[in-house]
Design an enzyme around this catalytic site. Structure first.
Site, PDB file in Angstrom:
ATOM      1  N   LYS A 157     -35.613  77.598  18.374  1.00 25.04           N
ATOM      2  CA  LYS A 157     -34.838  76.466  17.861  1.00 25.04           C
ATOM      3  C   LYS A 157     -35.726  75.532  17.061  1.00 25.04           C
ATOM      4  O   LYS A 157     -36.950  75.498  17.190  1.00 25.04           O
ATOM      5  CB  LYS A 157     -34.168  75.703  19.005  1.00 25.04           C
ATOM      6  N   ASP A 169     -34.425  72.905  27.354  1.00 25.74           N
ATOM      7  CA  ASP A 169     -34.017  73.674  26.179  1.00 25.74           C
ATOM      8  C   ASP A 169     -33.313  74.989  26.522  1.00 25.74           C
ATOM      9  O   ASP A 169     -32.800  75.662  25.622  1.00 25.74           O
ATOM     10  CB  ASP A 169     -35.232  73.992  25.295  1.00 25.74           C
TER      11      ASP A 169
END
Length: 311
Positions: A17, A145
Site C-alpha cells: 500500500k 495495516d
C-alpha cells in the site's frame, strides 16, 4: 458451516500500500496516536502458499533480500496463522512459503500483506469458511495495516488506521517507487515525530486530537486526477523520517526533477513513492532513478485486496 480441508497447497496474494495522505494525531497516554489516512493498494504484491503441516513454519523467496526476516513465532504471518487456528479451534498447523516483493520495513505494509494473505490461504486450506467480518476482526488484532491488505482498493483509515471506510477512486494512478537499501522502524519514526513537534511547538499548529483526511484528496481520487492528487499528497511522518535519514531528501528532489508530479514517503518510510501522469512518464522516471543507482519499480493502483489465486 465448514467445507472439507484440502490436502493440496493454497495460494493467496495481497497488495502493498501507499498512504497518499497521512495525518497523525496527538500522542495519547498509551503512547499511540490516532491517524487519518487515505490508503491505496498497489500492484506490488506478496504471494503466500500454504501447505498442510503438523506445526507452524515459514520460508521466503522473492525479489528482495529476506535473509534477516524472522521465521519463528514473532513473524507476522505465523502470528496470523496461529490466530486463525485458535479462533476456529483448528488443531493442525501450516507451512507457509512467501514470495516477497514489497520492501521490508519500507512503509508499504509488506508484513501486513503477508498476514492478510495468510489468513485467506489458511482459511481455505483448513476448510473453515470464516466470514469477511471474522477475518477483519482477526486482522485488526494483528496490526493496523492488516485489515486494509485484506480489503484493498482505496479506503480511508481512522483510529489506528484499522477502522476502514471505502473511498471511491476512478481509473488508475501510476507510481514509481524508489526502494531503499535499509529499513526504518515505525515506532522510531513516531517517536521522532513527537520530538519534532516538541522542538517546533512555537512554529507549527498543534496536532489534532482526531485528525481527518483532507477533502481535496477524496475529490482527486474520485475524479481519477493525478494532477489534483499530486497537490494533495501529505504525510506527517515525512519530516521526522527525513530527520532520521536525510539522504531521502535527495531522492525526493531527484524524482521531482525527472518528471514526477510529486513524491512522498510511503507510511513511515523509507520507500519514496512518486506519482506520475501516465505509464510512459513512469518508465522515464524509472530509468532516471536507475541511472542514479537507485532501485526503482513501477506500480499502479488501486488493485484488489487479498484473494485466492488458482494455478
Amino acid at each position: 458451516m465448514t467445507i472439507a480441508a484440502t490436502s493440496q497447497g493454497v495460494r493467496a496474494r495481497a497488495p502493498g500500500k501507499i498512504n497518499v495522505f497521512l495525518k497523525v494525531g496527538q500522542v495519547m497516554e498509551d503512547g499511540y496516536h490516532d491517524v487519518a489516512t487515505a490508503y491505496q493498494a498497489v500492484s506490488l504484491t506478496e504471494d503466500v502458499r500454504a501447505y498442510p503441516a503438523d506445526d507452524f513454519s515459514v520460508a521466503f523467496t522473492g525479489t528482495i533480500d529476506t535473509s534477516d526476516l524472522a521465521t519463528d513465532g514473532s513473524n507476522l504471518a505465523i502470528k496470523a496463522a496461529r490466530a486463525l487456528a485458535r479462533s476456529a479451534g483448528y488443531r493442525g498447523g501450516v507451512h507457509l512459503e512467501i514470495d516477497k516483493h514489497v520492501p521490508i520495513a519500507g512503509g508499504m505494509g509488506g508484513g501486513s500483506a503477508d498476514a492478510a494473505a495468510t489468513l485467506l490461504a489458511c482459511d481455505a486450506l483448513w476448510g473453515l469458511e470464516a466470514s469477511k467480518e471474522e477475518l477483519l476482526a482477526l486482522a485488526a488484532k494483528l496490526g493496523a495495516d492488516v485489515p486494509f491488505a485484506l480489503v484493498g482498493g482505496t479506503a480511508i483509515g481512522t483510529g489506528r488506521g484499522d477502522q476502514l471506510s471505502p473511498a471511491l477512486a476512478k481509473g488508475a494512478f501510476h507510481w514509481v517507487l524508489a526502494l531503499a537499501e535499509f529499513g526504518m522502524s515505525t515506532p522510531d519514526v513516531y517517536r521522532e515525530l513527537d520530538r519534532h513537534r516538541d522542538r517546533h511547538a512555537q512554529d507549527i499548529f498543534p496536532a489534532q486530537h482526531q485528525p481527518t483526511v483532507d477533502a481535496n484528496v477524496l475529490h482527486a481520487l474520485r475524479a481519477g486526477d493525478p494532477l489534483m492528487l499530486a497537490e494533495s499528497l501529505h504525510n506527517d511522518l515525512q519530516a521526522p523520517a527525513l530527520h532520521l535519514a536525510p539522504g531521502l531528501g535527495k531522492v525526493l528532489q531527484l524524482g521531482e526533477r525527472n518528471g514526477a508530479l510529486a513524491g512522498l514517503l510511503s507510511g513511515s518510510g523509507p520507500t519514496v513513492a512518486f506519482l506520475v501522469p501516465d505509464a510512459d512518464s513512469g518508465m522515464e522516471l524509472q530509468v532516471a532513478l536507475s541511472a542514479s543507482r537507485l532501485t526503482a519499480v513501477r506500480a499502479t493502483g488501486p488493485v484488489h485486496g487479498a484473494r485466492l489465486i488458482h494455478d
